[in-house]
Design an enzyme around this catalytic site. Structure first.
Site, PDB file in Angstrom:
ATOM      1  N   HIS A 166       0.808  -1.218   0.000  1.00 39.67           N
ATOM      2  CA  HIS A 166       0.000   0.000   0.000  1.00 39.67           C
ATOM      3  C   HIS A 166       0.841   1.268   0.000  1.00 39.67           C
ATOM      4  CE1 HIS A 166      -3.587   2.331   0.311  1.00 39.67           C
ATOM      5  NE2 HIS A 166      -4.327   1.368   0.815  1.00 39.67           N
ATOM      6  N   ASP A 396      -8.551  -7.024 -18.491  1.00 37.60           N
ATOM      7  CA  ASP A 396      -8.890  -7.966 -19.567  1.00 37.60           C
ATOM      8  C   ASP A 396      -7.598  -8.415 -20.238  1.00 37.60           C
ATOM      9  OD1 ASP A 396      -9.807  -9.347 -21.761  1.00 37.60           O
ATOM     10  OD2 ASP A 396     -10.978  -7.703 -22.606  1.00 37.60           O
TER      11      ASP A 396
END
Length: 450
Positions: A166, A396
């Protein structure tokens, strides 16, 4: 579900030309330093057909050329300040296999099973994790900032486990990176390109401490809570809220908004509803104070606005609070307005005040961040991590977008994740860790609008 590890290797950026010098580094911004010093994990599931692992790996190597931070390491400069070393040491790439159908994995039910579908989490180890996972974590300077696991199933499905640090990037930036990874795998040009300059958050001269930040984003070392509790009695519960329910909730909250014609948002209304329902199910003392920590993206709140392509952390938090008795006795409108007002307060002036304070006061007063992933219990408080606006579903690799996207198993009581449902109709899935003894009470009221 038995996950068989086939290979684990380090992969580095794949440069078409001569690699850049590896002595460069990036200083962490004040927003990076204030966020969670830990890894976060998310999980994707793709139906066949999917590209072979090699194609996905090469695409990752190509996108690391553009996002070099992930292939670097955490370190410190000559002044002892934290930096990201752009040394191209690489990311961990794991290939795994399950002798069974993905349907047996029960991805839609949060459980410790998810921990085997992604690389280990540094500084956030579930007690149920394997012993070898506990021993694998690195020290500062050699921490792998990004780790990926591809798990193949006999049905042809692919699960991608993604573990990222993070301190390098917030959810907004991480989702942009994932979209770029998919573009590279499909042979497309990575667009838009990220903005890497973390030096843009300069303090004012003289600094203006317009708001209180000590006890909010920062706390003293002496009072910081380092208590660790067991998670054995915590259950991660998933709730699905339909479009119809969300519309009714929003209408109910906004109907009491007086002369203000602007309705509350769907997010504000849902968080208020969950705040009240969880607080009621906890059976807290009415005189206790309960608070929510809500992430606020600063890209559109700073003036001038920061580009959406900014890569790094740019998040602060709103902290609405109330007495338990008042929160439960007052109507939904009361809780929604508390949340709305707290979010509104985190504006440009607040962000600028934070930048000044973080630059001049944190080191001087020896403060540390209140963002802490080591806690296992937040009661009587809550934390809300909303991923509703991030393009996580746009990853994708060439065979279509994922049909499942979920956070990993985070048994931190009171830390909620809000995600757009995979149904794609505007409904919302909420992952809520609760004490097991409070779950039944919550289930009885989580769909009741009062």
């Amino acid at each position: 579900m038995k996950v068989q590890l086939r290979s684990s290797r380090m992969i580095k950026p794949l440069y078409e030309d001569t690699p850049p010098q590896t002595r460069n580094n990036i200083s962490l911004s004040v927003f990076d330093k204030a966020t969670y010093d830990s890894h976060m994990a998310i999980i994707y599931a793709f139906r066949p057909p999917t590209p072979p692992n090699k194609a996905i790996k090469v695409a990752l190597q190509k996108v690391l050329v553009v996002y070099r931070e992930w292939a670097g390491r955490l370190g410190k400069d000559d002044k002892g300040e934290p930096i990201i070393l752009l040394n191209d040491e690489g990311v961990r790439f794991i290939e795994a296999y399950v002798d069974g159908s993905l349907d047996q994995a029960l991805l839609l039910k949060p459980s410790a099973t998810l921990l085997s579908l992604h690389p280990s989490l540094k500084q956030r180890v579930c007690p149920r994790a394997r012993d070898e996972e506990r021993d694998s974590f690195s020290e500062m300077g050699v921490v792998e900032l990004l780790q990926v696991q591809l798990t193949r199933f006999t049905c042809g499905s692919l699960v991608v486990g993604f573990t990222s640090h993070h301190l390098v990037a917030d959810g907004h930036s991480t989702s942009k990176f994932l979209v770029a990874w998919g573009q590279a795998c499909r042979g497309l040009e990575i667009s838009p390109l990220p903005l890497h300059d973390r030096t843009i958050f300069t303090p004012r001269n003289p600094p203006i401490f317009e708001f209180e930040h000590k006890g909010v984003e920062f706390t003293s070392l002496k009072t910081h809570n380092l208590k660790h509790n067991s998670v054995d009695n915590i259950v991660v519960h998933k709730v699905h809220y339909t479009v119809e329910f969300l519309a009714k909730l929003k209408d109910k909250a906004s109907s009491m908004n007086g002369n203000n014609n602007k309705p509350f948002t769907k997010f504000e209304s849902l968080v208020a509803h969950l705040w009240r329902a969880i607080t009621k199910s906890r059976c807290l003392n009415g005189h206790e104070t309960t608070q929510i920590r809500i992430s606020i993206d600063g890209r559109q709140r700073l003036n001038p606005k920061v580009s959406n392509e900014y890569f790094g952390n740019l998040v602060l938090w709103a902290f609405p609070s109330a007495k338990v008795k008042t929160l439960l006795q007052e109507p939904l409108f009361y809780a929604v307005k508390l949340i709305h007002d707290a979010i509104t307060k985190v504006n440009n002036n607040y962000f600028r005040s934070f930048i000044d304070f973080a630059n001049f006061k944190v080191k001087e007063e020896n403060l540390m961040t209140t963002a802490d992933m080591t806690k296992t219990t937040l009661c009587p408080n809550l934390e809300v991590d909303s991923w509703l606006r991030f393009p996580f579903y746009d990853l994708d690799f060439g065979g279509g977008c994922p049909y499942v996207f979920i956070p990993s198993y985070y048994p931190t009581e009171g830390m909620m994740f809000l995600l757009p449902s995979f149904i794609g109709d505007g409904s919302i899935d909420v992952f809520i860790p609760l004490f097991e003894e409070n779950l039944t009470a919550f289930e009885e009221i989580c769909y009741t609008i009062d």
